[in-house]
Design an enzyme around this catalytic site. Structure first.
Site, PDB file in Angstrom:
ATOM      1  N   GLN A 198       3.508   4.127   2.174  1.00 17.43           N
ATOM      2  CA  GLN A 198       3.150   3.289   3.882  1.00 17.43           C
ATOM      3  C   GLN A 198       3.023   2.141   4.040  1.00 17.43           C
ATOM      4  O   GLN A 198       4.100   2.433   5.251  1.00 17.43           O
ATOM      5  CB  GLN A 198       1.806   3.613   3.740  1.00 17.43           C
ATOM      6  CG  GLN A 198       0.737   2.735   4.504  1.00 17.43           C
ATOM      7  CD  GLN A 198      -0.374   2.329   5.007  1.00 17.43           C
ATOM      8  OE1 GLN A 198      -1.708   3.479   4.635  1.00 17.43           O
ATOM      9  NE2 GLN A 198      -0.997   1.262   4.452  1.00 17.43           N
TER      10      GLN A 198
ATOM     11  N   ASP B 121      -7.311  -6.457   1.539  1.00 16.68           N
ATOM     12  CA  ASP B 121      -6.904  -5.279   2.368  1.00 16.68           C
ATOM     13  C   ASP B 121      -7.774  -5.209   3.424  1.00 16.68           C
ATOM     14  O   ASP B 121      -9.160  -5.015   3.156  1.00 16.68           O
ATOM     15  CB  ASP B 121      -7.417  -4.094   1.246  1.00 16.68           C
ATOM     16  CG  ASP B 121      -6.538  -2.692   1.341  1.00 16.68           C
ATOM     17  OD1 ASP B 121      -5.676  -2.558   1.975  1.00 16.68           O
ATOM     18  OD2 ASP B 121      -7.573  -2.162   1.267  1.00 16.68           O
TER      19      ASP B 121
ATOM     20  N   TYR C 245      -3.519   1.391  15.320  1.00 15.11           N
ATOM     21  CA  TYR C 245      -3.363   3.206  15.431  1.00 15.11           C
ATOM     22  C   TYR C 245      -2.800   2.865  16.927  1.00 15.11           C
ATOM     23  O   TYR C 245      -3.716   2.853  17.610  1.00 15.11           O
ATOM     24  CB  TYR C 245      -5.015   3.604  15.332  1.00 15.11           C
ATOM     25  CG  TYR C 245      -5.378   3.523  13.791  1.00 15.11           C
ATOM     26  CD1 TYR C 245      -4.981   3.171  12.861  1.00 15.11           C
ATOM     27  CD2 TYR C 245      -5.288   5.305  13.573  1.00 15.11           C
ATOM     28  CE1 TYR C 245      -5.130   3.327  11.023  1.00 15.11           C
ATOM     29  CE2 TYR C 245      -5.382   5.563  12.134  1.00 15.11           C
ATOM     30  CZ  TYR C 245      -5.230   4.617  10.951  1.00 15.11           C
ATOM     31  OH  TYR C 245      -5.689   5.357   9.996  1.00 15.11           O
TER      32      TYR C 245
ATOM     33  N   GLN D 155      -6.239 -27.947  -7.766  1.00 15.48           N
ATOM     34  CA  GLN D 155      -6.468 -29.755  -8.617  1.00 15.48           C
ATOM     35  C   GLN D 155      -5.844 -30.463  -8.207  1.00 15.48           C
ATOM     36  O   GLN D 155      -4.281 -30.255  -8.032  1.00 15.48           O
ATOM     37  CB  GLN D 155      -6.532 -29.161  -9.711  1.00 15.48           C
ATOM     38  CG  GLN D 155      -8.428 -27.887 -10.446  1.00 15.48           C
ATOM     39  CD  GLN D 155      -8.850 -29.128 -10.219  1.00 15.48           C
ATOM     40  OE1 GLN D 155      -9.322 -29.958  -9.753  1.00 15.48           O
ATOM     41  NE2 GLN D 155     -10.051 -27.531 -10.464  1.00 15.48           N
TER      42      GLN D 155
ATOM     43  N   LYS E  44      -1.956  -1.917   7.633  1.00 17.42           N
ATOM     44  CA  LYS E  44      -2.765  -3.230   8.115  1.00 17.42           C
ATOM     45  C   LYS E  44      -1.473  -4.256   7.372  1.00 17.42           C
ATOM     46  O   LYS E  44      -1.129  -3.866   6.933  1.00 17.42           O
ATOM     47  CB  LYS E  44      -3.981  -3.078   7.681  1.00 17.42           C
ATOM     48  CG  LYS E  44      -4.353  -2.395   9.027  1.00 17.42           C
ATOM     49  CD  LYS E  44      -5.563  -2.864   9.400  1.00 17.42           C
ATOM     50  CE  LYS E  44      -6.307  -2.845   7.682  1.00 17.42           C
ATOM     51  NZ  LYS E  44      -6.383  -1.299   7.737  1.00 17.42           N
ATOM     52  N   ASP E  45      -1.638  -4.886   8.057  1.00 17.31           N
ATOM     53  CA  ASP E  45      -0.551  -6.396   7.448  1.00 17.31           C
ATOM     54  C   ASP E  45      -1.859  -7.212   6.141  1.00 17.31           C
ATOM     55  O   ASP E  45      -0.358  -7.418   5.294  1.00 17.31           O
ATOM     56  CB  ASP E  45      -0.924  -7.347   7.847  1.00 17.31           C
ATOM     57  CG  ASP E  45      -0.622  -6.841   9.618  1.00 17.31           C
ATOM     58  OD1 ASP E  45       0.303  -6.802  10.537  1.00 17.31           O
ATOM     59  OD2 ASP E  45      -1.954  -6.918  10.553  1.00 17.31           O
ATOM     60  N   ASP E  46      -3.031  -6.974   5.858  1.00 13.49           N
ATOM     61  CA  ASP E  46      -3.347  -7.024   4.708  1.00 13.49           C
ATOM     62  C   ASP E  46      -2.760  -8.465   3.718  1.00 13.49           C
ATOM     63  O   ASP E  46      -2.085  -8.409   3.161  1.00 13.49           O
ATOM     64  CB  ASP E  46      -3.636  -5.438   3.246  1.00 13.49           C
ATOM     65  CG  ASP E  46      -4.043  -5.245   4.417  1.00 13.49           C
ATOM     66  OD1 ASP E  46      -4.836  -5.012   5.120  1.00 13.49           O
ATOM     67  OD2 ASP E  46      -3.890  -4.097   4.089  1.00 13.49           O
TER      68      ASP E  46
ATOM     69  N   ASP F 154       1.001  -1.347  -0.178  1.00  9.79           N
ATOM     70  CA  ASP F 154       0.057   0.185  -0.090  1.00  9.79           C
ATOM     71  C   ASP F 154       0.594   1.297   0.127  1.00  9.79           C
ATOM     72  O   ASP F 154       1.759   1.332   0.751  1.00  9.79           O
ATOM     73  CB  ASP F 154      -0.973  -0.288   1.179  1.00  9.79           C
ATOM     74  CG  ASP F 154      -1.691   0.976   1.850  1.00  9.79           C
ATOM     75  OD1 ASP F 154      -1.487   2.021   0.550  1.00  9.79           O
ATOM     76  OD2 ASP F 154      -2.845   0.960   2.071  1.00  9.79           O
TER      77      ASP F 154
ATOM     78  N   TYR G  14       2.139   2.217  14.758  1.00  8.42           N
ATOM     79  CA  TYR G  14       0.937   2.074  13.352  1.00  8.42           C
ATOM     80  C   TYR G  14       1.639   2.298  12.206  1.00  8.42           C
ATOM     81  O   TYR G  14       2.563   3.384  11.632  1.00  8.42           O
ATOM     82  CB  TYR G  14      -0.416   2.855  12.957  1.00  8.42           C
ATOM     83  CG  TYR G  14      -0.932   2.450  12.357  1.00  8.42           C
ATOM     84  CD1 TYR G  14      -1.556   1.338  11.799  1.00  8.42           C
ATOM     85  CD2 TYR G  14      -1.380   3.607  11.382  1.00  8.42           C
ATOM     86  CE1 TYR G  14      -2.736   1.193  10.924  1.00  8.42           C
ATOM     87  CE2 TYR G  14      -1.652   2.755   9.915  1.00  8.42           C
ATOM     88  CZ  TYR G  14      -3.055   2.011   9.781  1.00  8.42           C
ATOM     89  OH  TYR G  14      -3.016   1.938   9.140  1.00  8.42           O
TER      90      TYR G  14
HETATM   91  P1  13P Z   1      -4.593   0.946   4.819  1.00  8.30           P
HETATM   92  O1  13P Z   1      -3.759  -1.018   5.799  1.00  8.30           O
HETATM   93  O2  13P Z   1      -5.374  -0.280   3.487  1.00  8.30           O
HETATM   94  O3  13P Z   1      -3.738   1.941   5.069  1.00  8.30           O
HETATM   95  O4  13P Z   1      -5.611   0.765   5.824  1.00  8.30           O
HETATM   96  C1  13P Z   1      -5.631   1.691   7.311  1.00  8.30           C
HETATM   97  C2  13P Z   1      -7.257   2.136   7.798  1.00  8.30           C
HETATM   98  O5  13P Z   1      -7.047   1.168   8.450  1.00  8.30           O
HETATM   99  C3  13P Z   1      -8.189   2.436   6.945  1.00  8.30           C
HETATM  100  O6  13P Z   1      -9.014   2.706   8.421  1.00  8.30           O
HETATM  101 MG    MG Z   2      -4.002  -1.024   2.077  1.00  7.35          MG
HETATM  102 MG    MG Z   3      -4.156   2.783   3.352  1.00 10.96          MG
END
Ligand code: 13P
Ligand code: MG
Ligand code: MG
Length: 390
Positions: free
Chosen positions: A94, A139, A358, A251, A241-243, A11, A238
């Site tokens: 970010q 995400d 955060y 198969q 996020k780890d996403d 991101d 913060y």
């Molecule tokens: P991202 O991790 O995609 O930047 O999201 C931040 C977030 O928590 C928005 O509320």
């Molecule tokens: Mg993101």
């Molecule tokens: Mg973001």
């Protein structure tokens, strides 16, 4: 040939909040991948976004954790960051947590999942006469977002009847990582089906333990690779996020796509959405979906690919969740999300103190903790408390 599939995802900036990267950023990323293919660094590549995260899926012969591949990805994300900065986009850069990582970029912010295996897709190949796989990208998700669906897909015949077939009945080996351990990867290997309960015991904790990899026990072939890490543990504050992203072969000796995606019909609750600090259901969405829902609803996309003998992706891919079959699940996710939001910050609706991504939330609590004092009279009765001095 020995082939490696790598997903590298970050991101690095988005339009109007944490919604989606700009077309200019995506175009620059596609061009970088195209150039790397013509320079023979990569065999093939595919660029997409899920929410505000850009994912590059690439095939090559340089192996996992390869410096040139990782540095190529880092530079490409830096270039996309420069575009985000130029156009004033939100959160530019970010996920790029360090100045210049040397060697591979695992732990430097971007999510990385890689699968390396022998690739010889001919009819006479008993193990893999054809190679097909899926890419998952999330995400607004905590790091263990795929713990439950991958566990059910690879260990529970209620979700994957294929596990009862001769090619799969030997079970799968799960490598699970302790994401609280930041000095090096601390992992354990457990076997399904015999360690079923032990695996569940760890995977129930989506914030601490994550599936790192899954292997076929019959053929000792890698089935799954997940980018399991906790960005806020790595950075100490913060950062985004780890996403997670994941590569899942399917198969033949592995579960089929229809089995693997069946647990996603749950839209199960996970941590990590909205300021990285709330609990909401995971909504399956088409590739290239922006984040616009209330409290973000965590998103997951799933694309299915075939791989030809030279390591090129099929000309067309299948966007698994871009289908009316998933509309019902999306509505269900929205309803579950609305029900959770009815209780705002209370209890299960928000992550516990140590998991709030955060760090500002934690600072607020810390500030208040400093103002607590132990009552001098030692009495607990409410009538006394009314007279006690703060
Ligand atoms: P991202 O991790 O995609 O930047 O999201 C931040 C977030 O928590 C928005 O509320
Ligand atoms: Mg993101
Ligand atoms: Mg973001």
């Amino acid at each position: 040939m020995r082939i490696t599939l790598s997903i590298l995802k970050a991101d690095v900036g988005s339009i109007g909040g944490h919604t989606k990267p700009s077309e200019r950023m995506l175009e620059a990323t596609r061009k970088a991948v195209k150039d790397a293919i013509s320079k023979k660094l990569l065999i093939d590549g595919f660029v997409s976004h899920t929410g505000d995260d850009i994912a590059m899926l690439v095939s090559h012969t340089r192996g996992a954790d390869n410096e040139e591949i990782h540095q190529f990805a880092w530079k490409t994300f830096l270039d996309a960051t420069a575009i985000a900065q130029k156009y004033g986009l939100y959160g530019a850069g970010q996920d790029l947590l360090v100045d210049a990582p040397s060697g591979n970029i695992r732990g430097a912010g971007p999510a990385v999942a890689e699968l390396e295996f022998e690739h010889d897709p001919v009819k006479t190949n008993k193990v893999r006469p054809a190679e097909s796989f899926m890419m998952l990208a999330g995400d607004k998700c905590g790091p263990g977002a795929y713990n439950l669906p991958l566990f059910l897909g690879f260990a529970d015949p209620m979700y994957c009847a294929g596990l009862m077939l001769p090619k799969l009945i030997g079970g799968f080996r799960f490598r699970i990582i302790d994401m609280d351990h930041t000095e090096g990867d601390s992992v354990i290997e457990l076997n399904a089906p015999e360690d079923y309960y032990k695996i569940a015991m760890l995977l129930r904790d989506n914030e601490r333990f994550g599936i790192d990899a899954i292997y076929s026990r019959t053929d000792n072939e890698p089935a799954v690779s997940v980018s399991a890490q906790r960005l806020h543990n790595i950075a100490g504050t913060y950062t985004g996020k780890d996403d997670p992203v994941a590569l899942v072969r399917n198969q033949g000796i592995f579960p089929a796509p229809e089995e693997l995606v069946s647990p996603f019909a749950k839209a199960h609750f996970i941590g990590g959405d909205a300021r990285g600090s709330h609990v909401m259901p995971l909504m399956p969405v088409p590739l290239n979906t922006s984040v616009t829902g209330i409290y973000c609803l965590p998103l997951v996309s799933c694309a299915a690919f075939s791989l030809d003998a030279s390591g090129h992706f099929s000309d067309e891919i299948v966007d698994i969740f871009d289908n009316p079959a998933w509309d019902y699940v999306r509505n269900k996710a929205q309803e579950k999300g609305l029900a959770m939001r009815e209780q705002g910050w209370s209890g299960a609706a928000m992550l516990p103190y140590n998991e709030l991504e955060y760090s500002g939330f934690r600072h607020t609590v810390e500030g208040l903790l400093g103002q607590f004092s132990v009552r001098k009279d030692g009495h607990k009765a409410v009538t006394h408390a009314a007279h006690s001095t703060p």
